[in-house]
Design a protein around this motif. Structure first.
Motif, PDB file in Angstrom:
ATOM      1  N   LEU A  20      44.709  57.000  12.003  1.00 14.58           N
ATOM      2  CA  LEU A  20      44.778  55.657  11.448  1.00 14.58           C
ATOM      3  C   LEU A  20      46.142  55.364  10.834  1.00 14.58           C
ATOM      4  O   LEU A  20      46.483  54.190  10.618  1.00 14.58           O
ATOM      5  CB  LEU A  20      43.691  55.471  10.394  1.00 14.58           C
ATOM      6  N   ALA A  23      48.153  52.845  12.631  1.00 14.63           N
ATOM      7  CA  ALA A  23      47.771  51.437  12.628  1.00 14.63           C
ATOM      8  C   ALA A  23      48.918  50.494  12.260  1.00 14.63           C
ATOM      9  O   ALA A  23      49.076  49.448  12.902  1.00 14.63           O
ATOM     10  CB  ALA A  23      46.574  51.223  11.695  1.00 14.63           C
ATOM     11  N   GLY A  79      42.257  44.670   8.768  1.00 14.24           N
ATOM     12  CA  GLY A  79      41.314  45.669   9.245  1.00 14.24           C
ATOM     13  C   GLY A  79      41.011  45.630  10.723  1.00 14.24           C
ATOM     14  O   GLY A  79      40.366  46.554  11.245  1.00 14.24           O
ATOM     15  N   ALA A  80      41.456  44.585  11.443  1.00 10.08           N
ATOM     16  CA  ALA A  80      41.098  44.460  12.855  1.00 10.08           C
ATOM     17  C   ALA A  80      41.730  45.570  13.694  1.00 10.08           C
ATOM     18  O   ALA A  80      41.061  46.206  14.516  1.00 10.08           O
ATOM     19  CB  ALA A  80      41.517  43.090  13.386  1.00 10.08           C
ATOM     20  N   GLU A  82      42.916  48.434  12.596  1.00 10.40           N
ATOM     21  CA  GLU A  82      42.393  49.722  12.151  1.00 10.40           C
ATOM     22  C   GLU A  82      41.004  49.988  12.742  1.00 10.40           C
ATOM     23  O   GLU A  82      40.695  51.108  13.158  1.00 10.40           O
ATOM     24  CB  GLU A  82      42.329  49.750  10.624  1.00 10.40           C
ATOM     25  N   LEU A  83      40.161  48.952  12.781  1.00 10.61           N
ATOM     26  CA  LEU A  83      38.823  49.100  13.342  1.00 10.61           C
ATOM     27  C   LEU A  83      38.887  49.402  14.837  1.00 10.61           C
ATOM     28  O   LEU A  83      38.149  50.264  15.342  1.00 10.61           O
ATOM     29  CB  LEU A  83      38.011  47.828  13.090  1.00 10.61           C
ATOM     30  N   ALA A  84      39.769  48.709  15.549  1.00  5.62           N
ATOM     31  CA  ALA A  84      39.920  48.960  16.983  1.00  5.62           C
ATOM     32  C   ALA A  84      40.411  50.377  17.237  1.00  5.62           C
ATOM     33  O   ALA A  84      39.944  51.057  18.165  1.00  5.62           O
ATOM     34  CB  ALA A  84      40.884  47.945  17.594  1.00  5.62           C
ATOM     35  N   ALA A  86      39.988  53.014  15.251  1.00  7.61           N
ATOM     36  CA  ALA A  86      38.910  53.949  14.937  1.00  7.61           C
ATOM     37  C   ALA A  86      37.869  53.987  16.049  1.00  7.61           C
ATOM     38  O   ALA A  86      37.365  55.051  16.414  1.00  7.61           O
ATOM     39  CB  ALA A  86      38.258  53.561  13.613  1.00  7.61           C
ATOM     40  N   ALA A  87      37.548  52.814  16.634  1.00  7.02           N
ATOM     41  CA  ALA A  87      36.588  52.768  17.738  1.00  7.02           C
ATOM     42  C   ALA A  87      37.132  53.499  18.959  1.00  7.02           C
ATOM     43  O   ALA A  87      36.389  54.212  19.656  1.00  7.02           O
ATOM     44  CB  ALA A  87      36.266  51.309  18.088  1.00  7.02           C
TER      45      ALA A  87
END
Length: 250
Positions: A20, A23, A79-80, A82-84, A86-87
């Motif tokens: 992360l 990111a 957070g977009a 970072e979320l992508a 992590a996924a």
């Protein structure tokens, strides 16, 4: 004399945090390239002109995704990215390919994430992101072939990447604006190579899933009256999602 103990592997949480940490660099790539066609890369805040670059990614690229001096939101929502990321890491963990293939897949994912956000924002897939994604993936898969996988999957990956790119380019030449864009064709080079490594079935599944996802989203947006019949949805995000979904299929 006691034998030396092997070093413990880093906890999963620590490895996820290390990933992360990329990111901000991915968010910076989105910010710089999410500009209309014919416009150079963005170097500063659109509102106040505060410089944004590799030498100064903070605070404009911090968790709030806002420019430090003026407070205007810069780039994707907080957070977009970072979320992508992590996924994508979770998908790679589920896929669990050999180390050499994992490196090639991770390389492609690292370029695919900013491409998804750029295409969703301004409907374009810049060459500065699509060519490294395709070329690096192809070369790293070649190294995987030399490391023991053999030439067959790499030759198939090469043929699949070229075939998928030609398919998208042909729709552009034959249908014009009603077809896919040339940016989609360049993105398809890397997608086709990666899926082709796993087989022709994976390539077909990835393309069908991308078309299905785009169709479902298009119908939903029409039903919600968010778009009209003549609207053109960016296909890059669906192509990336379709590819990842195909890789996770049994």
């Amino acid at each position: 004399m006691a034998e030396p103990t092997a070093p413990k592997a880093a906890p999963r949480g620590a490895r996820l945090l290390a990933v992360l940490a990329l990111a901000p660099a991915l968010r910076l790539a989105v910010l710089r390239h999410a500009v209309p066609p014919g416009v150079g890369t963005r170097t500063g805040c659109d509102a106040c002109g505060a410089p944004i670059g590799l030498a100064r990614p903070w605070p404009a690229l911090g968790p709030t995704a806002r420019c430090g001096p003026c407070g205007v939101r810069v780039g994707p929502p907080p957070g977009a990215v970072e979320l992508a990321l992590a996924a994508a890491v979770g998908a790679l963990a589920l896929l669990g390919p050999p180390a050499t293939v994992l490196v090639a897949t991770a390389w492609w994912v690292g370029w695919a994430i900013p491409l998804v956000f750029v295409d969703a924002a301004v409907h374009r897939l810049p060459d500065r992101l699509t060519w490294p994604a395709a070329g690096g993936t192809w070369l790293l898969l070649g190294l995987a072939a030399l490391a023991g996988a053999g030439p067959t999957p790499w030759l198939r990956a090469t043929a699949a990447g070229v075939a998928l790119a030609l398919f998208f380019a042909a729709t552009t030449l034959l249908l014009g604006r009603r077809g896919f864009g040339l940016g989609d064709a360049k993105l398809a080079l890397g997608v086709g190579a990666l899926l082709g490594w796993y087989g022709w079935a994976a390539l077909v599944a990835g393309l069908l899933l991308a078309l299905l996802l785009s169709g479902l989203v298009g119908v939903a947006l029409l039903a919600a009256r968010r778009v009209g019949w003549r609207s053109h949805l960016p296909f890059g995000p669906f192509l990336v999602l379709g590819a990842l979904a195909a890789l996770l299929l049994p």
